[in-house]
Design a protein around this motif. Structure first.
Motif, short mmCIF file in Angstrom:
data_model
loop_
_atom_site.label_atom_id
_atom_site.label_comp_id
_atom_site.label_asym_id
_atom_site.label_seq_id
_atom_site.Cartn_x
_atom_site.Cartn_y
_atom_site.Cartn_z
N LEU A 80 0.74 -1.23 -0.14
CA LEU A 80 0.03 0.13 0.40
C LEU A 80 0.61 1.07 0.28
N LEU A 81 1.80 1.31 0.96
CA LEU A 81 3.01 2.35 0.71
C LEU A 81 3.58 2.86 -0.85
N VAL A 82 3.89 1.25 -1.21
CA VAL A 82 4.13 1.61 -2.64
C VAL A 82 3.47 2.08 -3.52
N TRP A 83 2.50 1.61 -3.06
CA TRP A 83 1.53 2.49 -4.08
C TRP A 83 0.82 3.86 -4.27
N ARG A 84 1.32 4.06 -2.96
CA ARG A 84 1.32 5.55 -2.39
C ARG A 84 1.66 6.55 -3.56
N ASP A 85 3.00 5.33 -2.96
CA ASP A 85 4.10 6.99 -3.82
C ASP A 85 4.22 6.64 -5.64
N MET A 86 3.47 4.81 -5.79
CA MET A 86 3.27 5.07 -7.64
C MET A 86 2.83 6.08 -8.13
N PHE A 87 1.28 6.66 -7.34
CA PHE A 87 0.60 7.36 -8.05
C PHE A 87 0.81 9.05 -7.19
N ASN A 88 1.43 9.03 -6.84
CA ASN A 88 2.42 10.18 -6.58
C ASN A 88 2.64 11.12 -7.41
N THR A 89 2.02 12.74 -7.64
CA THR A 89 1.29 13.17 -9.08
C THR A 89 3.40 13.46 -9.51
N ASP A 90 3.82 13.75 -8.80
CA ASP A 90 5.43 14.64 -9.39
C ASP A 90 6.13 13.15 -9.76
N PHE A 91 6.55 12.80 -9.11
CA PHE A 91 7.54 11.55 -9.22
C PHE A 91 6.94 10.35 -9.58
N GLY A 92 5.56 9.60 -9.13
CA GLY A 92 4.95 8.42 -9.17
C GLY A 92 5.33 7.65 -11.44
N LEU A 93 5.36 7.12 -10.36
CA LEU A 93 5.30 5.74 -11.89
C LEU A 93 4.42 5.47 -12.25
N VAL A 94 3.44 6.00 -11.97
CA VAL A 94 1.99 6.38 -13.05
C VAL A 94 1.70 6.77 -14.04
N ASN A 95 2.31 8.34 -13.33
CA ASN A 95 1.74 9.57 -14.30
C ASN A 95 3.08 9.27 -15.36
N ASN A 96 4.36 8.70 -14.74
CA ASN A 96 6.32 9.10 -15.26
C ASN A 96 5.25 7.70 -17.07
N PHE A 152 -9.62 -0.48 6.55
CA PHE A 152 -8.76 0.72 7.22
C PHE A 152 -7.88 1.05 6.67
N ASN A 153 -6.94 0.06 6.72
CA ASN A 153 -5.31 0.05 6.39
C ASN A 153 -5.19 0.52 4.43
N ALA A 154 -6.19 0.16 3.51
CA ALA A 154 -6.58 0.30 2.11
C ALA A 154 -6.54 1.95 2.22
N ILE A 155 -7.36 3.12 2.94
CA ILE A 155 -7.03 4.34 2.91
C ILE A 155 -6.43 4.27 3.69
N HIS A 156 -5.94 4.22 4.88
CA HIS A 156 -5.33 4.93 6.01
C HIS A 156 -3.96 5.23 5.23
N LEU A 157 -3.32 3.84 4.57
CA LEU A 157 -1.97 4.35 4.47
C LEU A 157 -1.80 4.38 3.04
N THR A 158 -2.97 4.93 2.27
CA THR A 158 -2.92 5.57 0.97
C THR A 158 -3.60 6.54 0.72
N THR A 159 -4.09 7.45 1.12
CA THR A 159 -4.54 8.75 1.14
C THR A 159 -4.70 8.86 2.14
N GLY A 160 -5.36 8.47 3.14
CA GLY A 160 -5.19 9.40 4.51
C GLY A 160 -6.31 9.37 4.71
N GLY A 161 -7.29 8.74 3.63
CA GLY A 161 -9.15 9.37 3.64
C GLY A 161 -8.73 10.71 2.56
N GLY A 162 -8.04 11.11 2.43
CA GLY A 162 -8.36 12.54 1.56
C GLY A 162 -8.78 12.36 0.52
N PRO A 163 -8.47 13.33 -0.50
CA PRO A 163 -8.64 15.18 -0.21
C PRO A 163 -9.84 15.57 0.22
N PHE A 164 -9.24 16.27 1.58
CA PHE A 164 -10.08 16.84 2.66
C PHE A 164 -10.68 18.63 1.34
#
Length: 551
Positions: free
Chosen positions: A373-389, A477-489
């Motif tokens: 879940l933490l790896v996928w969170r970074d993969m969806f990062n806007t600036d350096f994430g693997l998905v966008n790149n 709980f983990n799927a949300i808390h460790l990826t988006t943290g519940g956001g965007p708010f």
């Protein structure tokens, strides 16, 4: 004929006799046979195991009895004594064989399932939370201690910070040395207690460097807890002892005092009065100001009605509930669809290397989910994430409502399809090939065979697993808390995010930075429990009907 019948009847009633005319044992009463089985000799190993386990039970009972006696919880003590006595009677007796196997599981069920549910339900009817944790007397002491100020002539002590537990998290204790008498005392939230001179070591400056039963914090450990030390106060008859740095303390006077006559708190400097409100568990002034320190009271159904009637809560709660259903249903559907598709593709014996393909497909299931879940969170990062790149995109996955929701569902798809693939593979292998071959002979197409034969039989076997998967994802709980943290708010409501589930919303209420509301969080937990229980009960009933149709 009559004599023969009579003789036969007598013969059937005569007792069976063994060799030598002795009565046989073939018709002994059931009770006698049970007695013989229960009188089996006790082995040394069995006796040793019984002694060790009963000794462990006795030790745990004694360990639990002292806090109950100290708290004067006589009902709990009575339950503890009765349970311990019952266990000793049960396992020292040679009777009640079935109960010997059923009682341990029942006790664990009560302790780890029934009791937490009942405690959560009881908490939902209170205002338990930050500022409302203890009794009214505790609140009065906290109010008076927090208003302590240093006045001319206040006694100053040499101070050492200590604890009775872990240096980083244990309860704070002030070890103070009286400059006039040299007496060393230990102060905690309950008050000041003198220590025996032989149990402490004091340096030339009057500071305690060691004390029996206490861990004295060094400068670094004390600095890490400086905020707690500043807010900590030891109540005394004249006011309270507070710290003035990490090496000195003073006994100041309280500017706020409780007046039992009016059941209120008065401020000696401003003259303001806060009157006790028993329904809210707080001291409230005429202008509506409420002191932070309150006490725990029963509030009835107010925690439940807040969810439905308070606009700032009911609107976000309903949106969160709808998304919660969408997330759970969507996660189950996409993972089941992909897992079933992979299982069907590898079900044909004509596919070469099926074992290798199956191993590769279940790799995500073998990985630790929290790490992935933490790896996928970074993969969806806007600036350096693997998905966008990788795809040349410029999507703010975690910054927009629907992109964030799509991201968490995609993560669930990757993490969840191997499980569905495994169970679907097992269910497919249990379906006789004769059924599908018969449909082919009758002229049915592969799609018709799958839709009318294979899928219904799969659903009979997999429906309970799909229901359990829905219940799991409803509280994932983990799927949300460790990826988006519940956001965007949203800007106007930082307590509820677009990807929040009810469980993450409850967590934020219970442990959020704005202050814990355990009572309100417990009420929402009851909502979650009721929803999942009702949906699961209906689904299981429908699945039983489906089993009867295809039985």
């Amino acid at each position: 004929m009559t004599e023969n019948v009579t003789g036969a009847g007598l013969a059937t009633q005569a007792p069976h006799r063994g060799p030598g005319g002795a009565p046989g044992r073939g018709r002994e009463p059931e009770k006698a046979r049970r007695t013989v089985r229960d009188d089996r000799p006790v082995t040394l190993t069995g006796l040793a195991v019984k002694v060790v386990l009963l000794g462990l039970v006795a030790g745990i009972a004694l360990w639990a009895a002292f806090p109950l006696v100290e708290a004067e919880a006589w009902l709990g003590l009575g339950i503890l004594v009765a349970t311990t006595a019952g266990l000793f009677y049960l396992y020292l007796s040679r009777r009640h064989i079935p109960a010997k196997y059923l009682v341990p599981g029942t006790l664990f069920l009560i302790v780890f399932q029934v009791f937490p549910v009942l405690y959560t339900a009881s908490t939902a009817f209170t205002n338990f939370g930050d500022g409302h944790r203890g009794s009214k007397d505790d609140a009065i002491v906290a109010i008076q201690s927090s208003s302590v100020v240093q006045v001319p002539g206040s006694i100053e002590y040499a101070l050492s910070i200590a604890t009775t537990g872990d240096a980083a998290t244990g309860p704070l204790v002030f070890l103070v040395t009286d400059p006039a008498t040299g007496t060393v005392s230990a102060g905690d939230a309950d008050g000041l207690e003198p220590l025996d001179a032989g149990s402490v070591t004091v340096n030339s400056a009057g500071k305690v460097t060691a004390a029996d039963g206490y861990t004295v914090l060094n400068a670094g450990q004390a600095s890490a807890r400086s905020q707690e030390i500043t807010e900590f106060a030891v109540p005394t008859e004249g006011g309270a002892i507070r710290s003035a740095g990490l090496s000195r303390a003073y006994e100041g006077k309280a500017t706020r005092a409780y007046d039992a006559g009016c059941d209120c708190v008065r401020d000696a400097e401003s003259g303001k009065v806060w009157t006790a409100d028993p329904e809210r568990g707080a001291f409230v002034a005429a202008d509506g100001e409420r002191l932070l320190q309150g006490w725990r009271v029963n509030v009835g159904l107010s925690n439940f009605t807040r969810v439905l009637t308070e606009p700032s809560i009911s609107g976000p709660f309903l949106e969160t509930l709808i998304w919660n259903f969408g997330f759970a249903i969507g996660s189950v559907f996409v993972t089941f669809a992909l897992g079933l598709l992979c299982a069907l593709a590898l079900h044909s014996p004509r596919v070469r290397g099926r074992t290798l393909y199956r191993v590769l497909l279940i790799l995500p299931y073998a990985m630790p989910s929290f790490a992935m879940l933490l790896v996928w969170r970074d993969m969806f990062n806007t600036d350096f994430g693997l998905v966008n790149n990788l795809f040349g995109l410029n999507v703010d996955w975690m910054g927009e409502t629907w992109s964030a929701r799509a991201a968490v569902v995609l993560v669930q798809l990757w993490l969840g399809y191997p499980y569905m693939f495994l169970v679907a593979t097992g269910a497919l292998q249990a379906i006789p090939r004769e059924l599908t071959e018969a449909t082919s002979v009758d002229g049915a197409s592969p799609w018709q065979s799958f839709r009318q034969i294979t899928l219904p039989l799969l659903l009979v076997a997999l429906t309970p697993l799909l229901i359990s998967s829905f219940a799991y994802n409803f509280n994932n709980f983990n799927a949300i808390h460790l990826t988006t943290g519940g956001g965007p708010f949203p800007a106007d409501n930082p307590s509820v995010g677009a990807t929040d589930l009810l469980i993450t919303y409850t967590y934020r209420l219970a442990f959020g930075a704005a202050g814990a509301e355990y009572g309100f969080a417990a009420a929402i937990s009851i909502f979650i429990f009721t929803l999942v229980a009702v949906i699961s009960a209906i689904s299981f009933r429908r699945s039983r009907q489906q089993e009867e149709v295809y039985a």
